[in-house]
Design an enzyme around this catalytic site. Structure first.
Site: not given
Length: 424
Positions: A78, A102, A114, A229, A357
């Site tokens: 992810k 994370k 990533k 954002n 997410s």
């Protein structure tokens, strides 16, 4: 004898070097799991792809793209995809590794991944951007999927790009697969609350940190680097809590107003002009002057490597909230710790985005969607609980929050690695 790999000796200032030093600092707290620690220092898989597209003028251009899966012991990969002219393999490796940390820190059932393309997207037309995105998705399609690796937006990518990625993957596999990416438009399976989730996570962890250190948010002065954002949402939430946003910096420049910037005027200005430069409600600051701002809270929410040793010595803030990935260099980390400046590290501070997410991914599988209030309540609960556990470890070992976050996350990753064993 272990074979040497090209990335074992990275460049001294690369994000991957920063990540490796962070892992080394946590080794004394891993006990018998340290036997597996080299797992954390080697990406599981790194894919480099060529992306040829036809430009609007008929010429053929080639771009280099990457997708790195750092660790998949706890679940599918992810992590976001960024479009930036400075993207490198080492940077994407580090970002994937930080995603592993994370996701484990907030206990999501994911590994870290990533992606990125070395390109300045501002130089491409909308059709060129679409062609590049679709070709990139096709090239990395061999390793992504709803149960394999789920991309998301990052620097210079957005819901439209996620829609193109989802559509391309779906066309190539012959079935609509909304769960292959997150950060999609709402009507294509996106989640409410996703756009501001990372900034909300910065605020929630900042609020908890401020409470623990006895810092009142009402009237606190805040400086923010990055007004997209993440930084933009964080500014708005801190302002709603009574804080004053006294300085803001982005790629166009920096501005200051000791009485607090008027966000009701600033945010539309940024949207119209592309940045803070020229905003009439603040005086212009030099880019280095920004780091000398008198403030209680500093939020670096732009790119990695921003807080250097020199800037760490000059910083006046009592609390640093890392909205960006890897914004503080290891030497600067030590200086801030010695000065008594509390740093809430990126791997917990900006985990709000990947948490929502995860909510989006779950909603896509069930085809049942939650309200924004439900999303925010679930996000707050997870972030507060994760930070509480990390703080307990920090107090127990008398270590920084960053080392404590790595200790919690690495233990979870390596425990999964040990229990799964090696195959064959």
């Amino acid at each position: 004898m272990t074979a040497e790999l090209s990335y074992v000796h990275p460049s001294p200032e690369s994000p991957w070097t920063t990540y490796l030093s962070q892992v080394d600092r946590v080794l004394p707290y891993l006990g018998e799991l340290s036997r597996w620690a080299d797992t954390l220092k080697r990406p599981k898989r790194a894919l480099i792809v060529d992306i040829p597209i036809e430009l609007d003028n008929g010429t053929i251009a080639h771009y280099e793209g990457y997708r790195v899966q750092h660790n998949l012991s706890r679940g599918p990969g992810k992590g976001g995809v960024r479009y930036h002219p400075d993207v490198t393999l080492e940077e994407v490796m580090a970002l994937a590794a930080w995603m592993s940390i994370k996701n484990a820190a907030v206990n999501l059932p994911y590994g870290g991944a990533k992606g990125g393309i070395r390109v300045d997207p501002k130089l491409l037309s909308i059709k060129e951007l679409e062609r590049m995105t679709r070709r990139y998705t096709s090239e990395i399609g061999i390793i992504i999927g709803p149960q394999q690796d789920i991309p998301a937006p990052d620097v210079n990518t957005n819901p439209q790009i996620m829609a193109w990625m989802m559509d391309t993957y779906s066309m190539n596999t012959g079935a609509t697969a909304t769960g292959v990416v997150t950060g999609k438009p709402i009507h294509l399976g996106g989640s409410l609350g996703r756009v501001k989730a990372t900034g909300r996570g910065v605020f929630v962890t900042g609020r908890e940190a401020a409470r623990r250190m006895g810092l009142e948010l009402d009237g606190a002065r805040v400086a923010v680097q990055g007004t997209g954002n993440v930084g933009g949402a964080a500014m708005e939430l801190f302002a709603q809590a009574g804080a004053k946003i006294v300085a803001a910096q982005d790629h166009t420049g920096a501005i200051y107003n000791g009485h607090g910037l008027d966000l009701a005027a600033l945010m539309p200005w940024i949207k119209e002009h592309g940045g803070v430069a020229g905003f009439p409600g603040g005086e212009r600051l030099g880019n280095e002057e920004f780091w000398d701002t008198d403030c209680e809270i500093m939020i670096p929410a732009a790119l990695e490597g921003q807080i250097t040793a020199d800037r760490a010595r000059r910083l006046k803030a009592k609390l640093v909230l890392e909205g960006a990935n890897g914004p503080t260099l290891p030497g600067a980390d030590d200086i801030l710790a010695d000065r008594g400046v509390l740093v809430v590290p990126d791997v917990i501070c900006n985990a709000g985005g990947v948490t929502v997410s995860y909510f989006e991914w779950v909603q896509d599988f069930s085809s049942f969607f939650w309200t924004e209030d439900e999303i925010n309540l679930r996000l707050d609960k997870i972030m507060v609980g994760a930070l509480k556990r990390i703080w307990e470890v920090a107090d127990q070992h008398r270590i920084t929050l960053r080392t404590a976050t790595f200790a919690v996350a690495c233990e979870r990753i390596l425990e999964a690695r040990r229990e799964r064993g090696l195959y064959p």
